[in-house]
Enzyme design. Structure first.
Site, PDB file in Angstrom:
ATOM      1  N   SER A 185       0.788  -1.052   0.061  1.00 17.63           N
ATOM      2  CA  SER A 185       0.142  -0.124  -0.049  1.00 17.63           C
ATOM      3  C   SER A 185       0.955   1.345  -0.145  1.00 17.63           C
ATOM      4  CB  SER A 185      -0.967   0.021   1.170  1.00 17.63           C
ATOM      5  OG  SER A 185      -1.800  -0.979   1.106  1.00 17.63           O
ATOM      6  N   ASP A 224     -10.998  -6.501   0.735  1.00 12.81           N
ATOM      7  CA  ASP A 224     -10.362  -5.529   1.372  1.00 12.81           C
ATOM      8  C   ASP A 224      -9.715  -6.041   2.773  1.00 12.81           C
ATOM      9  OD1 ASP A 224     -10.530  -2.153   1.596  1.00 12.81           O
ATOM     10  OD2 ASP A 224     -10.395  -2.842   3.392  1.00 12.81           O
ATOM     11  N   HIS A 230     -15.025  -0.245   4.010  1.00 10.80           N
ATOM     12  CA  HIS A 230     -14.869   0.989   4.536  1.00 10.80           C
ATOM     13  C   HIS A 230     -16.045   1.951   4.487  1.00 10.80           C
ATOM     14  CE1 HIS A 230     -10.724  -0.198   4.499  1.00 10.80           C
ATOM     15  NE2 HIS A 230     -10.264   0.757   5.535  1.00 10.80           N
ATOM     16  N   CYS A 243      -7.917   1.999   1.951  1.00  9.93           N
ATOM     17  CA  CYS A 243      -8.880   1.376   1.561  1.00  9.93           C
ATOM     18  C   CYS A 243      -8.524   0.705   0.206  1.00  9.93           C
ATOM     19  CB  CYS A 243     -10.160   2.176   1.490  1.00  9.93           C
ATOM     20  SG  CYS A 243     -11.493   1.313   0.525  1.00  9.93           S
TER      21      CYS A 243
END
Length: 403
Positions: A185, A224, A230, A243
């Site tokens: 991420s 996720d 989310h 997210c």
């Protein structure tokens, strides 16, 4: 020992003791992956070296900065042209050329920060790279576990080398420079910037991010990290809370080739050209890359997972530090370096200048501020994924977590 030998020297014809300087690394393993080490010249190396200039040299840089800057560190050999008689006895000196010592290198590495970073990693395998984004100076360059480079200077024993080579934690492996890992991420801010630049999203645009994402007409669910998703998110919340579903959707809308060309500007998938030896390139995949490497077409699902830094994509810790510096400097990229200055005879210092590599031009300059604002929230907002380091911080940090 020397005095005892001197008394008994007549018993050892042809034997004498000669003192010479030897490389010593006072911080042992703290800087080993940044510096590298010197070792005895081997048969292979002697074939490639200038025999005249290395006639009085027994050691050479083997890895890291030691190897990269060997020419500067070594200097020039000195010699005498002498006249001898038939018995080989020296009669007179005809010519003397004095040796020129190598220069001293002043590096950018801060050994105090090095120790803090290494102590923080403790017994874990890992890497820490920190650099000044304005100059490219690498301040911290740690890879753990590490090793003592002093073992190699005078010749390491087979037993000692086997212990290092066969250790499952691989202390000889330079994770910071040659370790290639899915960046996870950490690339999401850059992907969001690509979305803004290409007009695929705007910062306040919202979407519903449930527990998974599906491509139209495909049954596979891309989940996720948060079990229940989310909910309603915009770009700020998507970066702050990392997210996945938001970035699955963004990646699909951008397409792999736009992702690849945009992220390549952050030095992902290419060497940084840092002044050391052995840097890995990483991988920034594209349709062409996959066809060239595997002879296969690119599939939409592969774009989805690239959106969260998984799949074929690989980066080194040094590349990620460089990419973070580009974000911090709002698109201005500088080349990372270990060399701060060269000190020559007479203590004259020649300071190395900053090398500006390129500037990333985006469609609106305020997009940089939007991305950085979201990264500040990731560290300082209670629901940010990096709030653990930001809640008690005495200064403002922009950051992004990644797995």
């Amino acid at each position: 020992e020397v005095a005892r030998f001197s008394v008994n020297r007549h018993r050892f014809p042809g034997v004498e003791i000669t003192a010479r300087v030897s490389r010593y690394y006072p911080f042992a393993g703290v800087n080993s992956h940044a510096l590298g080490y010197v070792g005895r010249i081997n048969v292979e190396e002697i074939q490639k070296l200038d025999k005249r200039n290395y006639s009085g040299t027994s050691h050479i840089g083997k890895l890291g900065v030691e190897k990269y800057y060997e020419d500067i560190l070594h200097g020039e050999v000195g010699y005498q042209h002498i006249e001898i008689n038939a018995q080989g006895r020296k009669l007179r000196i005809l010519e003397t050329v004095y040796p020129a010592p190598g220069a001293d290198l002043i590096l950018t590495i801060d050994s105090r920060l090095q120790k803090i970073a290494q102590d923080s990693l403790g017994e874990r395998s890992g890497s820490v790279v920190a650099m000044d984004p304005t100059s490219g100076e690498v301040l911290v360059f740690v890879s753990t576990p590490t090793f003592d480079p002093n073992l190699f200077v005078s010749g390491i024993s087979n037993k000692q080398f086997s212990l290092l080579r066969d250790n499952p934690d691989r202390p000889l492996f330079n994770r910071a420079l040659t370790g290639q890992y899915p960046p996870g991420s950490t690339i999401k801010p850059m992907l969001a910037l690509a979305g803004l630049h290409y007009g695929v999203i705007w910062a306040e645009q919202t979407m519903y991010a449930g527990p998974f994402y599906q491509l139209a007409g495909h049954g596979r669910k891309y989940r996720d990290w948060k079990k229940n998703g989310h909910g309603k998110v915009d770009m700020y919340k998507a970066i702050t809370q990392s997210c996945d579903v938001y970035f699955y959707n963004l990646a699909n809308n951008l397409g792999i080739d736009r992702i690849s060309s945009f992220l390549a500007q952050f030095n992902l998938g290419t060497k940084t050209a840092v002044d050391t030896w052995g840097e890995a390139q990483g991988i920034m995949p594209s349709q062409k890359w996959k066809y060239d490497v595997y002879g296969q077409p690119w599939y939409p699902g592969e774009t989805i997972i690239t959106g969260i830094g998984q799949g074929y994509m690989l980066a080194t810790p040094l590349q990620l530090a460089t990419a973070a510096s580009v974000l911090a400097m709002r698109g201005q990229s500088v080349q990372p370096r270990f060399l701060h200055a060269i000190r020559k005879e007479g203590d004259i210092e020649e300071v190395v200048g900053t090398t500006a590599v390129k500037t990333i031009n985006i469609s609106h300059e305020h997009y940089w501020d939007q991305i950085i604002s979201a990264m500040v929230d990731a560290v300082h907002k209670p629901n940010g994924t990096a709030y653990g380091i930001g809640k008690d911080a005495k200064y403002k940090i922009a950051g992004k977590t990644g797995t």
